[in-house]
Design an enzyme around this catalytic site. Structure first.
Site, PDB file in Angstrom:
ATOM      1  N   GLU A 224      84.560 -11.871 -15.242  1.00 21.05           N
ATOM      2  CA  GLU A 224      83.082 -11.890 -15.232  1.00 21.05           C
ATOM      3  C   GLU A 224      82.541 -11.447 -13.867  1.00 21.05           C
ATOM      4  OE1 GLU A 224      81.538 -15.904 -15.121  1.00 21.05           O
ATOM      5  OE2 GLU A 224      79.652 -15.342 -16.053  1.00 21.05           O
TER       6      GLU A 224
ATOM      7  N   CYS B  73      82.563 -16.962 -19.875  1.00 24.21           N
ATOM      8  CA  CYS B  73      82.664 -18.112 -18.977  1.00 24.21           C
ATOM      9  C   CYS B  73      82.060 -19.394 -19.551  1.00 24.21           C
ATOM     10  CB  CYS B  73      82.076 -17.737 -17.616  1.00 24.21           C
ATOM     11  SG  CYS B  73      82.658 -18.773 -16.253  1.00 24.21           S
TER      12      CYS B  73
ATOM     13  N   LYS C 161      75.448 -12.500 -21.853  1.00 22.47           N
ATOM     14  CA  LYS C 161      75.853 -13.919 -21.882  1.00 22.47           C
ATOM     15  C   LYS C 161      74.702 -14.801 -22.369  1.00 22.47           C
ATOM     16  CE  LYS C 161      77.881 -17.267 -18.595  1.00 22.47           C
ATOM     17  NZ  LYS C 161      78.223 -17.415 -17.155  1.00 22.47           N
TER      18      LYS C 161
HETATM   19  O1  LIG Z   1      81.388 -24.314 -16.908  1.00 20.56           O
HETATM   20  C1  LIG Z   1      81.942 -24.238 -15.812  1.00 20.56           C
HETATM   21  O2  LIG Z   1      82.534 -25.201 -15.313  1.00 20.56           O
HETATM   22  C2  LIG Z   1      81.951 -22.958 -15.037  1.00 20.56           C
HETATM   23  C3  LIG Z   1      81.007 -21.947 -15.597  1.00 20.56           C
HETATM   24  C4  LIG Z   1      80.781 -20.805 -14.684  1.00 20.56           C
HETATM   25  O3  LIG Z   1      81.214 -20.792 -13.564  1.00 20.56           O
HETATM   26  C5  LIG Z   1      80.038 -19.627 -15.141  1.00 20.56           C
HETATM   27  O4  LIG Z   1      79.633 -19.575 -16.314  1.00 20.56           O
HETATM   28  O5  LIG Z   1      79.846 -18.703 -14.337  1.00 20.56           O
END
Ligand SMILES: O=C(O)CCC(=O)C(=O)O
Length: 271
Positions: free
Chosen positions: A45, A151, A116
């Site tokens: 990402e 993510c 996203k």
């Molecule tokens: O949910 C998490 O612990 C990390 C999520 C994250 O870092 C993101 O979505 O960029």
């Protein structure tokens, strides 16, 4: 694709604050080109700018035909692979910035994008400065149907259930997941694979940027929840061979989705 087997390479790129995006882009493109024996290549990402480098996003945002897309299209074509090029900070001329994943076909065409849906950061970062995606994306390829998520999306099983309903067999999840919550990352990747009876290919970032150490530990899980391959913490290319037909077999052998209660009964009110 060789006799039913798919080779996937997850490029767990190290993202640091001191490497200029253009240099990282050239490095990522060279790594993609080197995976020419793979069918599917995946990047993490927001790797061009950094998932936690919030200050760089506004100036570094790029359109869907910007320098990252251009370099990734050429790399996909040179290697002859499906390339999930992770995500970029997308500048939409008519709207906010988005965290947008790019999926290229082996001829270099940008076949699908996914913005996203669940923005991370609560009252800061992505949740404040980025727009939320509105569309679920399942991409039909000769390797199987790819369900796209990014993510933090991994924490929302309803998105993955919707991807199942859209036909997803391979769930592809680029991430910039912090080391602090590494246990959640591997646990949730396995949970989503078991729930949807699908392969999960989850490609994380390595290194430290924006003051946040990344967990690495990219992971590939089969429809039974078995870990087929898991990376360490540093930069590496994780390559794995698997048979997408295992998805249909698992769903027939253990037909749990048949027992879904599509209209969950309302809770009983007790005095
Ligand atoms: O949910 C998490 O612990 C990390 C999520 C994250 O870092 C993101 O979505 O960029």
């Amino acid at each position: 694709m060789d006799g039913g087997s798919v080779r996937a390479s997850l490029i767990q790129l190290a993202v640091s604050d001191h490497e200029p995006p253009a240099e990282r882009r050239a490095r990522a493109a060279a790594l993609v080109r080197a995976q020419d024996t793979s069918d599917l290549v995946i990047l993490p990402e927001l790797w061009p700018l950094g998932g936690f480098a919030y200050d760089a996003w506004s100036d570094g945002a790029e359109p869907l035909d910007g320098p990252t897309a251009e370099a990734m299209s050429a790399a996909a074509k040179a290697a002859g692979v499906w390339l999930h090029a992770g995500s970029i900070v997308e500048r939409d001329p008519d709207g906010p910035i988005y965290n947008t994943s790019l999926l290229f076909a082996p001829d270099g065409e940008l076949a699908h994008t996914y913005r996203k849906i669940h923005r991370f950061g609560f009252d800061s970062g992505e949740a404040v400065v980025m727009g939320a995606g509105q569309e679920i994306v399942a991409a039909t390829t000769e390797l199987g149907t790819l369900g796209l998520a990014t993510c933090y999306d991994l924490r929302f099983p309803e998105l993955f259930r919707a991807l199942l309903d859209a036909g997803a067999e391979l769930l592809v999840v680029p991430a910039a997941w912090p080391e602090r919550r590494r246990e959640h990352w591997t646990l949730l990747a396995r949970a989503r694979a078991v729930e949807e009876q699908a392969f999960v290919l989850a490609c994380n970032t390595a290194g430290t940027h924006g003051g946040v150490e990344q967990a690495g530990h990219s992971i590939v899980v089969d429809p039974w929840g078995r870990v087929l391959a898991e990376a360490g913490s540093g930069e590496e290319v994780l390559t794995v061979d698997f048979d997408p037909a295992e998805v249909a077999k698992a769903r027939v052998e253990f037909p749990v989705h048949r027992d879904r209660l599509l209209g969950i009964p309302a809770p009983v009110q007790r005095a």
